[in-house]
Write an enzyme that holds these catalytic residues in place. Structure first.
Site, PDB file in Angstrom:
ATOM      1  N   GLY A 238       0.814  -1.208   0.000  1.00 36.36           N
ATOM      2  CA  GLY A 238       0.000   0.000   0.000  1.00 36.36           C
ATOM      3  C   GLY A 238       0.846   1.256   0.000  1.00 36.36           C
ATOM      4  N   GLY A 511       1.223   0.058  13.471  1.00 31.41           N
ATOM      5  CA  GLY A 511       0.625  -1.269  13.419  1.00 31.41           C
ATOM      6  C   GLY A 511       1.152  -2.244  14.447  1.00 31.41           C
ATOM      7  N   ALA A 512       2.464  -2.465  14.461  1.00 31.25           N
ATOM      8  CA  ALA A 512       3.046  -3.487  15.336  1.00 31.25           C
ATOM      9  C   ALA A 512       2.771  -3.189  16.804  1.00 31.25           C
ATOM     10  CB  ALA A 512       4.548  -3.595  15.083  1.00 31.25           C
ATOM     11  N   ILE A 606      12.320  -5.427  19.056  1.00 33.47           N
ATOM     12  CA  ILE A 606      12.156  -6.005  17.723  1.00 33.47           C
ATOM     13  C   ILE A 606      11.432  -7.340  17.878  1.00 33.47           C
ATOM     14  CG2 ILE A 606      13.322  -6.802  15.638  1.00 33.47           C
ATOM     15  CD1 ILE A 606      13.509  -3.766  16.166  1.00 33.47           C
ATOM     16  N   GLU A 682       8.515   2.944   8.468  1.00 27.96           N
ATOM     17  CA  GLU A 682       8.800   4.201   7.789  1.00 27.96           C
ATOM     18  C   GLU A 682      10.149   4.790   8.178  1.00 27.96           C
ATOM     19  OE1 GLU A 682       4.652   6.315   6.968  1.00 27.96           O
ATOM     20  OE2 GLU A 682       4.766   5.492   8.983  1.00 27.96           O
TER      21      GLU A 682
END
Length: 725
Positions: A238, A511-512, A606, A682
């Site tokens: 996207g 999101g994460a 992470i 990003e």
């Protein structure tokens, strides 16, 4: 979703949905078996401004298989904007085919519905539309500067006195940087299958944020949001283009309502230039002042960009200049020109990707002027306090990123004087840039369903999250595995359906953190309720299967919700990083190669190094694309795009890319959220372009301030003052 791996978070396990993708079993928007489905083909305007004066659809109506031709003359009346130039967001309505007015080249002007895709496509080619062209269309950026306006009260920001700070400086840099229009171009085309059934809407659509898309649909058709269901278990990329709802989804729903059958509509690759948003062209004027010892005294960042004539979107290029460095006098101004082009919208790291090119290039220029090492110059002006928000950073390991990156890259071998590191005909240069990206965390809900089958518990996780290729399925499964203490292969992740608990969707690097904290909450609620039912102490470890047996249950459901804490709001929460690049430039042809890159990221815990690495590599590749080739050019007479296919809009391929070393610093920012997660998707693209441009300067002595950096631009550019050939 099955996997042989049996580990929780922090491990580089394979994607749990990977086998579905390689076997072709992962269903994307138009791959669902829907009965009685018909097909639609949209039609685009061929002028930039004006109005439709006649439509001849006679031949198309008589063509085989045609069921309906929809134009402004017979389209359903939709909710339209209450103001002339509204600001657009991810849940903004998307009215289409509501008048005969044309606002940009390529605007949707009609839709053909037929029994087959080929019939719809052929019939669309038969429709003849006559326009009255308005020659006052604004399509030339350079000639329209006088029409620039401030889009909001937030367009201007200042602290201190920039002019005073510049007067106090020993050295001043004043330069202008340009980034062109870019397009997102995810692998999966924008597409939908829509079905209107007695006022209830079912849509299979390639969307990043399902709840907001449902709100946009309900608002456009003026129906309750509860009557809109969107399904998107897999989204083929996207990069921001699928954040908001575009006109093709609305047209497909409208067509389904009018023909009484489900309608499939796919946006062509050419139409993805004109109808699914883009990154704006940005002109960025930078003024920086510094003392001889490297102390920054002033930083001014003025941006000129464009929006459409019907809506406002501003890419916040100046945002990064407000918080990145410790500078007392700061000014940011952002202006827009209303042009007869489609409305732009967010593209990966909107503001940071483009703004960091200008900022980090200008910082490098100042370091050169001061004869300071560019890493030491950045470190000298580091700050643990966000001067823009007037808050401390929850964590900021930028100095560590720069130091560790320099060591991994071999920065000590860099030659300060440009054009002095040579190998045959090649000029070799090293470049560095610092990176930051806001790390948001948004309220997220999740549901888990436990089922005891023989001696093991199988778990289903449900949420309306999306996976745009980033690994959402995997990290959600790993989180449930971690907090339920069961293997990953006993967890089935079900996402991408608005019938599931609400999440913010995928975008903005939230999101994460959002998804996984929501899942953790649901897992903890399930375990706590089962323990309470049997008077088991909260801190006592009991296997999940035993807990269900103690409660005499074979199934159990629990929901959870996570949202920012009060402490979160007291801090500025960002991810940080550093980029290092080595380039080789042919001194005669201007051809250059990116030989190697090192990226160091400080992005919280992470969850999966393998998927996180993929995100950084993807971001670096897009950042390299900004420098190497990506640009969309506007035809100056008609307002269409000259670059309108992959034949002329070039993106990086494997041979363009370098050997990349990615380093994740150990960090758990518990202020950011309970699990200590920050966004990374990003951060990977931010300031990559500047590190390449700075390396090119170190190699050639030429400052490249206009992206993309092509060989002809390099050949034509002159050497900076003080540098000899």
């Amino acid at each position: 979703m099955k996997t042989s791996n049996a580990t929780g978070i922090g491990n580089a396990i394979n994607r749990v949905e990977g086998h579905l993708k390689v076997m072709g079993k992962a269903k994307y928007a138009t791959e669902f078996p829907v009965e009685n489905k018909v097909y639609a083909q949209s039609i685009n305007s061929t002028i930039a401004k004006g109005e439709i004066i006649s439509i001849d659809a006679t031949a198309a109506e008589q063509a085989a298989g045609v069921l309906k031709i929809i134009t402004y003359k017979n389209a359903d009346k939709l909710k339209t904007f209450d103001e002339a130039m509204p600001s657009v967001s991810t849940d903004t309505i998307a009215p289409v085919l509501q008048s005969n007015k044309i606002h940009f080249y390529g605007e949707y002007v009609g839709l053909v519905v037929a029994k087959t895709f080929e019939q719809a496509q052929y019939a669309a080619s038969l429709i003849k539309i006559e326009y009255k062209k308005d020659n006052s269309a604004v399509i030339d950026f350079e000639k329209s500067r006088s029409k620039a306006f401030a889009p909001s009260k937030k367009s201007d920001y200042s602290r201190g006195d920039v002019e005073k700070g510049l007067k106090e400086a020993d050295e001043i840099i004043e330069q202008t940087y340009h980034t062109p229009i870019e397009h997102h171009h995810p692998m999966e085309l924008h597409a939908t299958i829509a079905n209107w059934d007695n006022g209830k809407v079912l849509v299979y659509a390639s969307q990043q944020m399902l709840e907001d898309a449902a709100i946009a649909i309900s608002g456009t058709f003026q129906i309750p949001t509860k009557d809109v269901r969107i399904i998107a278990p897999f989204v083929g990329g996207g990069f921001g283009s699928k954040l908001n709802l575009n006109g093709h989804v609305i047209m497909a729903i409208m067509a389904s309502k009018m023909v009484g059958q489900p309608v499939q509509l796919t946006v062509t690759r050419n139409q993805m230039f004109t109808n699914t948003n883009m990154r704006q062209k940005n002109e960025q004027k930078m003024r920086i002042g510094a003392k001889k010892d490297g102390t920054l005294t002033a930083l001014s960042h003025e941006v000129l960009s464009h929006t459409s004539t019907t809506a406002i979107f501003q890419e916040p290029c100046g945002m990064i200049s407000k918080m990145m460095y410790n500078v007392p006098n700061n000014l940011v101004k952002e202006r827009l020109i209303a042009m007869n082009l489609q409305t732009p919208f967010a593209m990966r790291a909107p503001g940071e990707a483009t703004g960091s090119f200008a900022l980090e290039s200008a910082i490098d220029e100042m370091a050169w002027k001061l004869k300071m090492d560019p890493i030491e110059f950045r470190i000298k002006n580091d700050s643990q306090h966000d001067l823009h928000a007037d808050k401390p950073f929850s964590s900021r390991l930028l100095v560590e990123c720069l130091r560790i990156g320099a060591d991994k890259f071999g920065w000590k071998d860099r030659k300060e004087q440009p054009r002095t590191n040579k190998k045959g005909n090649w000029l070799i240069g090293y470049g560095v840039s610092a990176a930051s990206r806001n790390a948001p965390f948004q309220k997220t809900n999740a549901k888990i369903i436990l089922k005891l089958e023989e001696k093991k518990v199988n778990v289903t996780v449900q949420m309306d999250a999306t996976d745009i290729g980033t690994g959402s399925y995997t990290i959600i499964a790993q989180t449930a595995s971690e907090y339920l203490q069961i293997p990953v292969d006993q967890i089935d992740v079900q996402i991408g359906d608005t019938d599931f608990p609400v999440t913010p969707g995928s975008g903005g690097s939230w999101g994460a953190a959002s998804y996984c904290n929501g899942v953790q909450s649901a897992c903890e609620n399930a375990i706590n309720k089962l323990k309470v039912n049997r008077n088991i102490k909260k801190d006592k470890t009991v296997p999940l299967a035993d807990l269900l047996k103690m409660n005499q249950l074979t199934s159990f459901e629990a929901e959870g919700s996570a949202e920012p804490s009060l402490e979160f709001k007291k801090y500025s929460v960002f991810s940080f990083g550093a980029n290092f690049t080595e380039v080789w430039v042919d001194k005669d042809t201007g051809m250059y190669r990116i030989k190697r890159m090192v990226n160091v990221a400080s992005a919280g815990k992470i969850l999966n190094p393998k998927t996180a690495y993929g995100q950084i590599i993807g971001g670096i590749t897009m950042g390299a694309g900004m420098v190497i080739a990506e640009q969309t050019k506007v035809e100056p007479n008609f307002g269409n795009f000259i670059t309108r296919s992959f034949a002329d809009y070039h993106v990086p391929v494997n041979l363009d890319m370098a050997n990349v070393n990615v380093v994740f610093l150990p960090e758990e920012d518990k202020i950011a959220n309970k699990m200590g997660i920050k966004g990374i998707g990003e951060l990977g693209i931010t300031s990559v372009a500047a590190s390449i441009a700075n390396a090119i300067f170190n190699a050639t002595g030429k400052r490249m301030r206009d992206l993309p950096i092509t060989p002809e631009k390099l050949i034509e550019a002159g050497l900076e003052p003080g540098i000899s050939a």
